[in-house]
Design an enzyme around this catalytic site. Structure first.
Site, PDB file in Angstrom:
ATOM      1  N   SER A  22       0.817  -1.215   0.000  1.00 16.06           N
ATOM      2  CA  SER A  22       0.000   0.000   0.000  1.00 16.06           C
ATOM      3  C   SER A  22       0.853   1.267   0.000  1.00 16.06           C
ATOM      4  O   SER A  22       0.328   2.372  -0.075  1.00 16.06           O
ATOM      5  CB  SER A  22      -0.957   0.008   1.196  1.00 16.06           C
ATOM      6  N   CYS A  23       2.163   1.120   0.056  1.00 10.29           N
ATOM      7  CA  CYS A  23       3.085   2.259   0.110  1.00 10.29           C
ATOM      8  C   CYS A  23       3.649   2.538  -1.283  1.00 10.29           C
ATOM      9  O   CYS A  23       4.320   1.691  -1.871  1.00 10.29           O
ATOM     10  CB  CYS A  23       4.215   1.951   1.091  1.00 10.29           C
TER      11      CYS A  23
END
Length: 114
Positions: free
Chosen positions: A9-10
């Protein structure tokens, strides 16, 4: 081979994987959300980074700000917080042999590519 402690998710973590791939650098992805580190593994990573658990916590993360920002904790307590909340860990973390680094900014990753 470089090991990359990764959170999908980064965006910065995804960018490092793309950069390594584009430069034909062999790497292994360790998804710290799907497969959180054990206490022993995290301690090894911290030793390689030469940092404390608190030093690799994402202080701008809402979870940190809402739940931990105003608290004084021991190193062991911060370690446990990271184990219970792996999304708070700075990422990506690149590991090559006995050395590790937080893979930001991307320009610093060149050290691991040599």
């Amino acid at each position: 081979m470089i090991k990359v402690l990764h959170n999908n998710s980064c965006s910065k973590s995804r960018a490092i994987l793309e950069h390594l791939d584009e430069n034909n650098v062999p790497f292994e992805i360790i998804d710290i959300i799907a497969n959180p580190l054990t206490e022993a593994e995290l301690k090894v990573v911290l030793k390689k980074l030469q940092k404390t658990a608190f030093e690799i916590i994402r202080k701008n993360d809402a979870l940190f700000k809402n739940n931990f920002a105003q608290q004084e904790r021991t190193d062991e307590e911060w370690l446990q917080i990271l184990l219970e909340n792996p999304s708070l860990m700075e990422r990506p973390i690149l590991i090559k042999g006995e050395v590790a680094m937080i893979g930001r900014p991307i320009e610093n990753v060149k050290f691991f590519m040599d």
